[in-house]
Design a protein around this motif. Structure first.
Motif, short mmCIF file in Angstrom:
data_model
loop_
_atom_site.label_atom_id
_atom_site.label_comp_id
_atom_site.label_asym_id
_atom_site.label_seq_id
_atom_site.Cartn_x
_atom_site.Cartn_y
_atom_site.Cartn_z
N ASP A 33 4.40 3.64 7.39
CA ASP A 33 2.97 3.33 7.55
C ASP A 33 2.15 3.88 6.39
N LEU A 34 2.51 5.06 5.91
CA LEU A 34 1.80 5.64 4.76
C LEU A 34 1.92 4.74 3.54
N CYS A 35 3.14 4.25 3.30
CA CYS A 35 3.37 3.38 2.14
C CYS A 35 2.70 2.02 2.33
N THR A 59 1.92 -0.53 14.82
CA THR A 59 2.31 -0.79 13.43
C THR A 59 3.82 -0.84 13.30
N LYS A 108 5.65 -6.11 1.90
CA LYS A 108 4.38 -6.55 1.30
C LYS A 108 4.59 -7.76 0.40
N TYR A 138 -1.62 -0.48 -0.35
CA TYR A 138 -2.68 -1.30 0.26
C TYR A 138 -3.13 -2.43 -0.66
N TRP A 139 -2.97 -2.22 -1.97
CA TRP A 139 -3.45 -3.18 -2.97
C TRP A 139 -2.47 -4.32 -3.20
N HIS A 195 0.02 1.14 4.28
CA HIS A 195 -1.43 1.08 4.44
C HIS A 195 -2.22 1.97 3.49
N CYS A 196 -1.54 2.90 2.82
CA CYS A 196 -2.25 3.80 1.90
C CYS A 196 -1.81 3.63 0.45
N ILE A 197 -0.51 3.70 0.23
CA ILE A 197 -0.01 3.66 -1.15
C ILE A 197 0.01 2.23 -1.70
#
Length: 260
Positions: free
Chosen positions: A97-99, A50, A28, A105-106, A101-103
């Motif tokens: 993917d959890l990290c 992904t 990211k 995402y910001w 797109h969810c954790i």
């Protein structure tokens, strides 16, 4: 399953999530990604899958290829570790993917300084996860196990084979990027930084996990280790008069730092 082994598996699962979080932070940061995920990240840039899904597929490919590099005896003796790669691959890919797109995402840093900060944070998190994985000593991720298999098959040294493996992945990522996107994307200075500093950070943080030893080590084994650590080294030289045994003892005492 013993309580100690269950605890080791629990620590390993935690380390998987921490590793995925570190990789997500690095990715990211938009300065590239870690060498181990360079191929999967580039593939995710021009396909509908992904980075986590590609990670699962690539790791399962390693699992399929490994038996061809192993003897039947090696595969049979290490069957548990080999089979564990399959659920680990799925968990690791889903955690990434959890990290992503969810954790996190910001997390979309725009300024270069903020990118560097995110990259360094990711490297530290990844190193903490790797050190915990080593401390757990319960299983291995597919990429590491693949390197281990290659090392044993060709009688190499793990560190050099791991370096060659990482360089190969980065080279494949660059080639895929050039072919399908007409330029090098997904591999940048962040990839080099991650390759250079994660290892030293792992060595730095590893001693801080010693407090886990009592929790993941069998009590009887801890007693044996303590006894071994407390034992004194004694060297006895049987000799005859005039043989020079006493002189030899003095030389050994000086060389080994043991009181005569």
């Amino acid at each position: 399953m013993s309580k100690i082994l269950l605890r080791r598996y629990l620590l390993f699962c935690v380390s998987l999530f921490v590793n995925a979080l570190g990789i997500a932070f690095i990715t990211k940061a938009a300065l590239g990604t870690s060498p181990i995920t360079s191929v999967t990240y580039v593939l995710s840039m021009f396909t509908p899958f992904t980075i986590g899904q590609w990670t699962i597929m690539l790791n399962l490919l390693f699992v399929i290829v490994e038996p061809f590099l192993m003897t039947r005896k090696d595969l049979k003796s290490d069957l548990r570790m080999y089979l564990l790669q399959i659920p680990i691959s799925f968990c690791f890919g889903m955690f990434i993917d959890l990290c992503m797109h969810c954790i996190l995402y910001w997390l979309n840093p725009a300024e270069y300084l903020h990118m560097i900060v995110a990259l360094l944070i990711g490297c530290v998190i990844l190193a903490v996860g790797i050190a915990l994985e080593v401390k757990a000593n319960a299983a291995m991720m597919a990429g590491e196990y693949f390197v281990k298999v290659i090392t044993k098959r060709f009688h190499g040294e793990f560190g050099y084979v791991k370096l060659g493996f990482d360089v190969t992945l980065v080279a494949i990522a660059c080639l895929l990027s050039l072919i399908f996107m007409s330029g090098i994307y997904g591999v940048r200075e962040g990839t080099v930084v991650a390759a250079l500093i994660v290892g030293p950070i792992v060595h730095f943080v590893s001693p801080y996990y010693n407090f886990l030893d009592k929790w993941i080590t069998d009590p009887s084994l801890r007693q044996d280790i303590a006894l071994q650590q407390n034992q004194h080294t004694i060297i006895t030289i049987a000799r005859e008069y005039g043989s020079g045994g006493h002189l030899l003892g003095e030389m050994l005492s000086k060389e080994l730092g043991i009181k005569l």
